[in-house]
Design an enzyme around this catalytic site. Sequence first.
Site, PDB file in Angstrom:
ATOM      1  CE  LYS A 187      -4.038   1.918   2.467  1.00 12.22           C
ATOM      2  NZ  LYS A 187      -4.888   1.845   3.671  1.00 12.22           N
ATOM      3  CB  SER A 211      -8.688   1.146   5.532  1.00  8.08           C
ATOM      4  OG  SER A 211      -9.333   2.379   5.372  1.00  8.08           O
ATOM      5  CB  SER A 224      -8.187   3.685   2.502  1.00  3.58           C
ATOM      6  OG  SER A 224      -7.365   3.032   3.456  1.00  3.58           O
TER       7      SER A 224
END
Lengths: 484, 495
Positions: free
Chosen positions: B78, B182, B158
Amino acid sequence: MSGIIHGETGDFEMVIGLEVHAQVASRAKLFSGAPTEFGAEPNTQVSLVDAGMPGMLPVINKVCVEQAVRTGLALNSKINLRSIFDRKNYFYPDLPCGYQISQYLNPVVGEGEIEIDLADGSSRTIGIERLHLEIDAGKSVHDIRPDATHVDLNRSGIALMEIVSKPDMFTPEEAGAYVRKIRAIVRYVGSCDGNMDQGSLRCDVNVSVRRAGEPLGTRCEIKNVNSVRFVMRAIEYEAARQVEVIEDGGTIDQETRLFDSARGETRSMRSKEEAHDYRYFPDPDLLPLEFEQSWVDELAASLPELPDARKARFMADFGLKPYDAGVLVGDQDFAGFFEAVADGRDGKLAANWVTGELFGALNKVGKSITESPVTAAQVGTLIDRVSDGTLSVRLAKEVFEFMFESGRDADDLIEEKGLKQVTDSGAIEAVIDQVMTDNPEKVEEYRAGRDKLMGWFVGQVMKASQGKANPAAVNKALSEKLKG
Amino acid sequence: MSNLTDLTIARAQAGLAQGDFSARELTDAYATAVEAGRELNSFVAETLDAARDQADASDRRLKDGEAGLLEGVPLAIKDLFCTKGVHSAACSHILNGFKPPYESSVTANLWQAGAVMLGKANMDEFAMGSSNMTSYYGAVVNPWRREGDSRPLVPGGSSGGSAAAVAAHMAVAATGTDTGGSIRQPAAFCGVVGMKPTYGRCSRWGIIAFASSLDQAGPITRTVEDSAIMLRAMSGYDAKDSTSVNTPVPNYAAALGGGVKGLRVGVPAEYRLDNMPAEIEVLWQKGIDWFRDGGAEIVDISLPHTKYALPTYYIVAPAEASSNLARYDGIRFGLREPGADLRETYCKSRAEGFGAEVRQRILIGTYVLSAGYYDAYYLKAQRVRARIAEDFSKAYEKVDVILTPTAPSAAFAAGEKMDDPIAMYLNDVFTVPASLAGLPAISVPAGLDDGGLPLGLQLIGKPFDEETVLRAGGFMEDAANFMAQPQWLTEGAAS
C-alpha cells in the site's frame, strides 16, 4: 527598585509571574536520538523525527524525564507519577510537524515552592505552579537573503523544561532573584547549564499592575527575555507603561509583547484576538508517561546538596548573613572556591576576601571564577599570613595585587618584596624614638592634650617603616612612649 | 502445473521449496500480470525490475537453505508505507514526488522474511475513504462485476488497490492498513481475506499517519492460512513506535485447524441494522449456522454503545488527522505552490495538494479540537470510545470471538454514494467499533449477493488473540467454501 509605581492618581503595585524555559542537559533530544550540542553547523543535528518526515514517530528519552523529575524534586514540588504529552498545534516554518509536543493538563511536575533572598536581608517564598517537558522549535534565520527565510532545525526537538511560577512576585528585584535562584537550582542539579547568553535558559515574563487591594489586573506576557538584567528592565518598563495606559483612561489588553533590549522597551507582538487556538489534545503517538514512586525516591536520594542546604551550612559553619550566603551559593563555582578558601579558616574573613578583593579584581579584568589567576589555596595562604600577623590587611591587599597579576604564591612575594610586617617591638620602638626625636614640638603638643596628634604619629611611624610596621603594635608602643 | 499466479502463499512456498519453479519465475509471472492489469489502476508505482532482483536473491537463499518466512513471495505494498527510494505518497498530490530515505518497519520485516515488492498499491488519499475514489492517482477498478452489468465497481477502501491486486492475481498478497475498516471492507468487496491485528501488533513506524490511535497494518490475502503466514512476518515489537506492544509473535499458522467445538461465538444484537439488505442478514445467519453445526456455542450478546461508534470515529479520526497532516506545509518535501509570502505558500500548497475528502476531514478535525468545541466533541468522543471498548471487554467475559457482517452491502458502482458522505461513511459501520477498541478482526469471503458479488463476514477477537480469530476464520472459510472468481480472472481483462 521598588514594586510601587507612584502614578499621578495614586500608587500601583506590580504583580509578576515567570515562565522559565530551561534546556534539559541531555546528549540526545526529547523524542529522538539526534545530538544537542550548541553551535553546530545548521541542520547537522536533525533526525527524521525532528524534521517531521512522514511516518516518523517520537520515542521518549528517559534521561530527559529523569532530569525533569530531579529538577522537580529540587523545586520542592509534587512529582506526578502519571503525566500526558499533548500536541500544541500551530503553523510555523521552524515547527516541522505543525505541532509542538508539550504537556498541558497533566504535567510531570506539579505545585511546589522555593525561597529567594533579597539584598535587604529578607527572604520570600515563591510558589511554583508546575514544570512540564516540551520540545523546542527550530530557528528561523531571516538575514541570509532578503527574499527568503532559512530554517535551522538543530534546536528542533531539544528537550525544554518549562517552569511556571505563581504570580507571587511584586518587584523587579524579586523577579531577578527568582530567575537567579532557578538558575542556581538547575545548575546544582545538573539538569540545565543555565547559560542565558546561549539561550539555554530564557524567560517569558507576565506583568500586570493594580492599585493596592484591588484584584489582579490584566496581564501582558513578554516573550523570550534572555538575561536577568533584561527581565528586571522589561518588568519596570512594562509596569510603568501599563500604569500610564490606565491613568490615561485606557485599559490593558491581554497580549504578547517582546522586549527590545537596545531601546529598553516592550512592544506588542500579537493581541488576544490574534492569539492562536492551539487545539491541545493528547499526542496519540505517545503513551502516558508513567513511573514508580520508588524510582522517584532513588532520584531524590541521589540529588547533590542543593543551594538552600548549602546556604544554611554556610550560615551555620561560617557565620555568613543570609543574603551573602545566598549570593555565594548562587554560583556553584563561586561557592566551591569560597568553600576551599574557608576550609579551616575564619568564614567571614574568607567571605570578605573572596567576595571583596577577588570578585572585584575578576570583574575588573572580565574573568570568571574558573579563570581566576589565583587558586583557592593561594588565597587561603594569604589569609593565613594576615591571621598569623605576618601581614597587615593593607600589606595583604598589596600582596594580593601582585598575586593576581603573576599567579605566584603569597609567601614568595612577601619574601621577594620584603613586605613582611614588622612586629618586633624593639624595631618599632626604634622608629618611634626617631620620630619623637625629630619632632619634639609635636610631642609637646600631644602631651599638652592634643590627643588627635596620635593619628599623625601613627602615620609618621608607618611611613618610616614603609608600611611594614604592625599597626596594633605601633599604636600600643606609641601611646606608652608619648605618655612619657 | 497450474498458472503460477493462481497459487496461494502456502502453495507457492511449497513449489519453491520443491524446486517446481524459481522465485524469479514466480515474480516474472506476476510482473506480466501487473502489466496486463494496468487498466484496474491497482498500482500507482511498479517496481518490477527491483522485484526481479529481489527474486534472484530469493533464489540464492532458497538454494542455500536460508529461506525466510515469505521467501520469494511477490507482494503489493500500500502506498501509505514508506519504502526507501520508492514512490510513497499516500496517493496524495501533497506528497508529489516524495521518495523517503527510509523503509517502514513492517516492510523492512517483510523484506527480511524474503518477500518481493511488485509495486505500490493505490489507495484512498491518506487512507480517507471507503471506495478508493479519493486517490490522487484515480479510482481503482474492482475485478468483480455485477452479473449482467458492465459498470465498473469500486474495490472498497482505503486499501482498494491492495485488495483488487490480490483478487485479480496481480500479487500473491498485499499489505493494507486499517483505521476504521480500510483492510476488512475492501477485502470483503473484492472477495479476499483481510486481517486487522490488535492495535500495537504491527509497528506504525514509517507508515504515513492518518489517525495514530487507530492506524494498524495488516495483510490482505487469498486465504486465511496466507493471512496467518503473512501476519507473522509483518508483526513484532518495534522500539521506534511507542505504541507498539512487546509481546511475542506466535506462529499463527499453527493455530489453524482443529475445529471450533466449544468455541463461544458472540452475535451482537446491535449489529442488526433496520434497513440492512436481506442478503447480508441471510449470510450472517448462515455464518451462525456454520459455527453452530461445527460445535460452537452461539451466544447472543449486547454491545450497547455500537450506535455511537461511527459518530465517535468521525470525531476522533479527523481530529488526529488534522494534526498529523499539518506537517504537509510545502516547505520540506512534496508539493510546493509558491505564494507571495509564507502564509500564501501554505494556503496554496495545501489547497492544491489535498483532495476534497482530506480537506473536509482536516476541517472537521480542526473544528472538533477548537476552543469551545473540544469538550463537546473530542473529549466526549474519547469517553464514548472508552465505553465502546468496555462493551467489548464485558462481552469477552462470555464469548471468545464475535461474528458480524463486514460491510452493509457488496461493492457499489463508482460514483454511487459520492454525493452523500454519510452513506459513504456507513460502509464502516461494522468495522469501526473494533478499530476504536483496538481489537483484532478478520474479514473472510463467505458468499455472494444477488448480483453475484462477494460478501464478507467479520470475526472480532480479544486483544492479541489473533490466533483464535484466525482459527475461527479458517473454519468459516472451509464452511463457506467460497470458490467464486472475479470476472477479471474468469473472463479475462477484455470483458
